[in-house]
Design a protein around this motif. Structure first.
Motif, PDB file in Angstrom:
ATOM      1  N   VAL A 124       7.916  18.778  12.074  1.00 20.20           N
ATOM      2  CA  VAL A 124       8.311  17.383  11.878  1.00 20.20           C
ATOM      3  C   VAL A 124       6.955  16.718  11.114  1.00 20.20           C
ATOM      4  CG1 VAL A 124       7.691  16.628  14.321  1.00 20.20           C
ATOM      5  CG2 VAL A 124       9.162  15.222  12.777  1.00 20.20           C
ATOM      6  N   GLU A 125       7.030  15.717  10.562  1.00 18.70           N
ATOM      7  CA  GLU A 125       5.629  15.158   9.828  1.00 18.70           C
ATOM      8  C   GLU A 125       5.939  13.672   9.736  1.00 18.70           C
ATOM      9  OE1 GLU A 125       3.139  15.903   5.651  1.00 18.70           O
ATOM     10  OE2 GLU A 125       5.404  15.799   5.654  1.00 18.70           O
ATOM     11  N   GLY A 126       4.905  12.863  10.075  1.00 18.15           N
ATOM     12  CA  GLY A 126       4.853  11.526  10.051  1.00 18.15           C
ATOM     13  C   GLY A 126       3.709  11.127   8.870  1.00 18.15           C
ATOM     14  N   THR A 127       3.918  10.141   8.214  1.00 18.48           N
ATOM     15  CA  THR A 127       3.307   9.753   6.886  1.00 18.48           C
ATOM     16  C   THR A 127       2.953   8.230   6.914  1.00 18.48           C
ATOM     17  OG1 THR A 127       3.390  11.523   5.934  1.00 18.48           O
ATOM     18  CG2 THR A 127       2.396   9.819   4.325  1.00 18.48           C
ATOM     19  N   LEU A 128       1.523   7.703   6.714  1.00 17.42           N
ATOM     20  CA  LEU A 128       1.263   6.269   6.630  1.00 17.42           C
ATOM     21  C   LEU A 128       0.483   5.956   5.474  1.00 17.42           C
ATOM     22  CD1 LEU A 128       1.893   3.513   8.006  1.00 17.42           C
ATOM     23  CD2 LEU A 128       0.053   3.768   9.254  1.00 17.42           C
ATOM     24  N   LEU A 129       0.761   5.368   4.516  1.00 17.91           N
ATOM     25  CA  LEU A 129       0.017   5.157   3.340  1.00 17.91           C
ATOM     26  C   LEU A 129      -0.176   3.908   3.029  1.00 17.91           C
ATOM     27  CD1 LEU A 129       1.928   8.063   1.001  1.00 17.91           C
ATOM     28  CD2 LEU A 129      -0.407   8.178   2.517  1.00 17.91           C
ATOM     29  N   TYR A 130      -1.310   3.637   2.285  1.00 19.94           N
ATOM     30  CA  TYR A 130      -1.738   2.270   1.671  1.00 19.94           C
ATOM     31  C   TYR A 130      -1.961   2.066   0.413  1.00 19.94           C
ATOM     32  CZ  TYR A 130      -4.691  -1.777   1.164  1.00 19.94           C
ATOM     33  OH  TYR A 130      -5.244  -3.121   0.734  1.00 19.94           O
ATOM     34  N   SER A 131      -1.662   1.138  -0.395  1.00 19.82           N
ATOM     35  CA  SER A 131      -1.787   0.990  -1.730  1.00 19.82           C
ATOM     36  C   SER A 131      -2.533  -0.231  -2.091  1.00 19.82           C
ATOM     37  CB  SER A 131      -0.552   1.373  -2.642  1.00 19.82           C
ATOM     38  OG  SER A 131      -0.054   2.587  -2.644  1.00 19.82           O
ATOM     39  N   SER A 132      -3.478  -0.285  -3.137  1.00 22.97           N
ATOM     40  CA  SER A 132      -3.833  -1.506  -3.614  1.00 22.97           C
ATOM     41  C   SER A 132      -4.256  -1.501  -5.045  1.00 22.97           C
ATOM     42  CB  SER A 132      -5.131  -2.105  -2.818  1.00 22.97           C
ATOM     43  OG  SER A 132      -5.638  -3.017  -3.277  1.00 22.97           O
ATOM     44  N   TYR A 133      -3.578  -1.752  -5.880  1.00 24.77           N
ATOM     45  CA  TYR A 133      -3.590  -1.966  -7.408  1.00 24.77           C
ATOM     46  C   TYR A 133      -3.552  -3.129  -8.092  1.00 24.77           C
ATOM     47  CZ  TYR A 133       1.292  -0.561  -7.105  1.00 24.77           C
ATOM     48  OH  TYR A 133       2.823  -0.796  -6.776  1.00 24.77           O
ATOM     49  N   GLU A 134      -4.007  -3.368  -9.126  1.00 24.18           N
ATOM     50  CA  GLU A 134      -3.856  -4.682  -9.670  1.00 24.18           C
ATOM     51  C   GLU A 134      -3.815  -4.603 -11.199  1.00 24.18           C
ATOM     52  OE1 GLU A 134      -7.330  -6.802  -8.696  1.00 24.18           O
ATOM     53  OE2 GLU A 134      -8.528  -6.108 -10.247  1.00 24.18           O
ATOM     54  N   THR A 135      -3.201  -5.510 -12.057  1.00 22.62           N
ATOM     55  CA  THR A 135      -2.874  -5.446 -13.444  1.00 22.62           C
ATOM     56  C   THR A 135      -4.144  -6.006 -14.196  1.00 22.62           C
ATOM     57  OG1 THR A 135      -2.082  -7.742 -13.516  1.00 22.62           O
ATOM     58  CG2 THR A 135      -0.493  -6.196 -13.147  1.00 22.62           C
ATOM     59  N   ASP A 136      -4.243  -5.530 -15.439  1.00 20.87           N
ATOM     60  CA  ASP A 136      -5.135  -6.120 -16.061  1.00 20.87           C
ATOM     61  C   ASP A 136      -4.876  -7.638 -17.168  1.00 20.87           C
ATOM     62  OD1 ASP A 136      -3.330  -5.710 -18.271  1.00 20.87           O
ATOM     63  OD2 ASP A 136      -4.666  -4.113 -19.451  1.00 20.87           O
ATOM     64  N   SER A 137      -3.766  -8.239 -16.585  1.00 21.62           N
ATOM     65  CA  SER A 137      -3.475  -9.166 -17.225  1.00 21.62           C
ATOM     66  C   SER A 137      -4.322 -10.736 -16.801  1.00 21.62           C
ATOM     67  CB  SER A 137      -1.867  -9.826 -16.718  1.00 21.62           C
ATOM     68  OG  SER A 137      -1.806  -9.921 -15.305  1.00 21.62           O
ATOM     69  N   THR A 138      -4.081 -11.843 -17.395  1.00 21.79           N
ATOM     70  CA  THR A 138      -4.873 -12.815 -17.234  1.00 21.79           C
ATOM     71  C   THR A 138      -3.888 -14.138 -16.682  1.00 21.79           C
ATOM     72  OG1 THR A 138      -6.572 -12.278 -18.557  1.00 21.79           O
ATOM     73  CG2 THR A 138      -6.577 -14.498 -17.868  1.00 21.79           C
ATOM     74  N   PRO A 139      -3.817 -14.583 -15.463  1.00 22.94           N
ATOM     75  CA  PRO A 139      -4.707 -13.966 -14.264  1.00 22.94           C
ATOM     76  C   PRO A 139      -4.137 -12.674 -13.894  1.00 22.94           C
ATOM     77  CG  PRO A 139      -3.130 -15.387 -13.592  1.00 22.94           C
ATOM     78  CD  PRO A 139      -2.889 -15.595 -15.180  1.00 22.94           C
ATOM     79  N   LYS A 140      -4.985 -11.957 -13.356  1.00 21.00           N
ATOM     80  CA  LYS A 140      -4.525 -10.631 -12.439  1.00 21.00           C
ATOM     81  C   LYS A 140      -3.412 -10.811 -11.505  1.00 21.00           C
ATOM     82  CE  LYS A 140      -8.744  -8.128 -13.959  1.00 21.00           C
ATOM     83  NZ  LYS A 140      -9.840  -7.491 -13.422  1.00 21.00           N
ATOM     84  N   THR A 141      -2.934  -9.826 -11.388  1.00 21.10           N
ATOM     85  CA  THR A 141      -1.723  -9.892 -10.209  1.00 21.10           C
ATOM     86  C   THR A 141      -2.104  -8.608  -9.337  1.00 21.10           C
ATOM     87  OG1 THR A 141      -0.139  -8.834 -11.425  1.00 21.10           O
ATOM     88  CG2 THR A 141      -0.115 -11.266 -11.310  1.00 21.10           C
ATOM     89  N   LYS A 142      -1.900  -8.765  -8.198  1.00 20.40           N
ATOM     90  CA  LYS A 142      -2.320  -7.579  -7.130  1.00 20.40           C
ATOM     91  C   LYS A 142      -1.014  -7.161  -6.288  1.00 20.40           C
ATOM     92  CE  LYS A 142      -5.995  -6.158  -3.873  1.00 20.40           C
ATOM     93  NZ  LYS A 142      -7.210  -6.351  -3.102  1.00 20.40           N
ATOM     94  N   THR A 143      -0.928  -6.048  -6.198  1.00 18.34           N
ATOM     95  CA  THR A 143       0.120  -5.364  -5.271  1.00 18.34           C
ATOM     96  C   THR A 143      -0.682  -4.303  -4.320  1.00 18.34           C
ATOM     97  OG1 THR A 143       1.752  -5.044  -6.926  1.00 18.34           O
ATOM     98  CG2 THR A 143       2.116  -3.705  -5.086  1.00 18.34           C
ATOM     99  N   SER A 144      -0.485  -4.834  -2.807  1.00 16.06           N
ATOM    100  CA  SER A 144      -1.188  -4.267  -1.815  1.00 16.06           C
ATOM    101  C   SER A 144      -0.533  -4.264  -0.553  1.00 16.06           C
ATOM    102  CB  SER A 144      -2.583  -4.807  -1.683  1.00 16.06           C
ATOM    103  OG  SER A 144      -2.387  -6.243  -1.487  1.00 16.06           O
ATOM    104  N   GLY A 145      -1.120  -3.223   0.443  1.00 16.14           N
ATOM    105  CA  GLY A 145      -0.547  -3.325   1.589  1.00 16.14           C
ATOM    106  C   GLY A 145       0.108  -1.881   2.076  1.00 16.14           C
ATOM    107  N   LEU A 146       0.562  -1.694   3.462  1.00 14.09           N
ATOM    108  CA  LEU A 146       1.224  -0.507   3.877  1.00 14.09           C
ATOM    109  C   LEU A 146       2.307  -0.300   3.211  1.00 14.09           C
ATOM    110  CD1 LEU A 146       0.195  -0.644   7.910  1.00 14.09           C
ATOM    111  CD2 LEU A 146      -0.985   0.662   5.789  1.00 14.09           C
ATOM    112  N   GLN A 147       2.883   1.112   2.760  1.00 13.74           N
ATOM    113  CA  GLN A 147       3.955   1.321   2.360  1.00 13.74           C
ATOM    114  C   GLN A 147       4.851   1.854   3.446  1.00 13.74           C
ATOM    115  OE1 GLN A 147       1.531   3.524  -1.464  1.00 13.74           O
ATOM    116  NE2 GLN A 147       3.730   4.212  -1.048  1.00 13.74           N
ATOM    117  N   ASP A 148       6.170   1.807   3.105  1.00 15.75           N
ATOM    118  CA  ASP A 148       7.105   2.356   4.373  1.00 15.75           C
ATOM    119  C   ASP A 148       6.749   3.686   4.920  1.00 15.75           C
ATOM    120  OD1 ASP A 148       8.647   0.281   3.308  1.00 15.75           O
ATOM    121  OD2 ASP A 148      10.179   1.252   2.300  1.00 15.75           O
TER     122      ASP A 148
END
Length: 281
Positions: free
Chosen positions: A78-102
């Protein structure tokens, strides 16, 4: 089509020698614990179809975190996984997607068929919060709902290495997306059928492997305060290259994933680079 492909893998296994230890289907041995921290980076460019379509690029930390696996016995782990992501676009203004994934929990099973290994299991995605879109365009990485993905596969020795495949089906439960300043959006369906075929070979004790990956996403239905919409079905195709480099009680795990096609976009290039270290105890 998929049943014929998987049946072919079973037939191949019946005429081959017993499979070696596979990194694609890695499973902790009975009574062993494996702790695997990982760091990932994503770089992507996506452009829709049609006149006036705008290309969007984004990059940043992707699927970085830790997993823990324990071998229950010779057949199951049995395996448990906890992951985090934080990436942003190159647009003006920039937008960011971040936080813990499921958070994910995976029950893995292996059955020795004499000439091959039968692999099977269940992956569960456990949503802890709603998906969220803010007024400034930022968002979190939660899906807003649960998912369950049973899988079955096989691997065996052939052509101087290990060869095999895996078939899975992800059942997507209802998801909730919170729109800042507006009503929540409910998403139903959008189940995913996936197929991978891989080959691995060993140079001394270092494993080098690669897989071709295909996924088909069903149409997802959207509802919000009586209004309806949909995300049409689409397919993706990708390539994964990976390695396992052992160093005593731990192993280094570099990996490259490249998704290069999408039925709803004229351009869909997503590159994910990651490195992990697996510590067994």
């Amino acid at each position: 089509m998929y049943s014929k492909l998987f049946a072919s893998l079973i037939v191949l296994a019946s005429f081959s020698a017993h499979a070696a230890d596979s990194e694609f289907f890695y499973q902790s041995k009975a009574g062993q614990s494996d702790l695997t921290p990982r760091l990932g980076y994503v770089s992507a460019a996506v452009k829709g179809k049609g006149a006036g379509a705008v290309e969007t690029k984004f990059s940043g930390i992707y699927q970085s975190g830790v997993s823990y696996e324990y071998g229950i016995n010779e057949m199951f782990s049995v395996e448990g996984t906890l992951l985090y992501s934080s990436y942003e676009t190159d647009s003006t203004p920039k937008t960011k997607t971040s936080g813990l994934q499921d958070p994910q929990v995976v029950l893995k099973g292996t059955s020795d068929m004499g000439n091959a290994n039968l692999r099977f299991g269940l992956r569960a995605g456990l949503s802890l919060e709603k998906a969220e879109d803010k007024a400034n365009g930022d968002s979190n990485t939660a899906s807003g709902g649960f998912s369950f993905a049973p899988y079955v596969g096989v691997d065996t020795e052939a052509a101087g290495g290990s060869v095999g495949g895996r078939l899975f089906y992800t059942f997507m439960m209802e998801r909730t997306r919170e729109e800042e300043g507006g009503p929540d959006v409910k998403t139903k369906d959008g189940n995913v059928l996936g197929l991978s075929a891989f080959y691995e070979t060993a140079i001394t004790d270092v494993i080098l492997g690669g897989s071709l990956n295909y996924a088909s996403y069903d149409t997802a239905k959207l509802t919000s305060e009586g209004m309806t919409g949909e995300i049409k079905s689409f397919n993706t195709t990708g390539l994964s290259l990976y390695s396992r480099m052992p160093f005593g009680s731990w192993a280094l795990l570099p990996r490259l994933d490249y998704d290069f096609s999408h039925s709803e976009a004229s351009k869909f290039d997503i590159i994910n680079l990651s490195v992990a270290a697996r510590f067994g105890f």
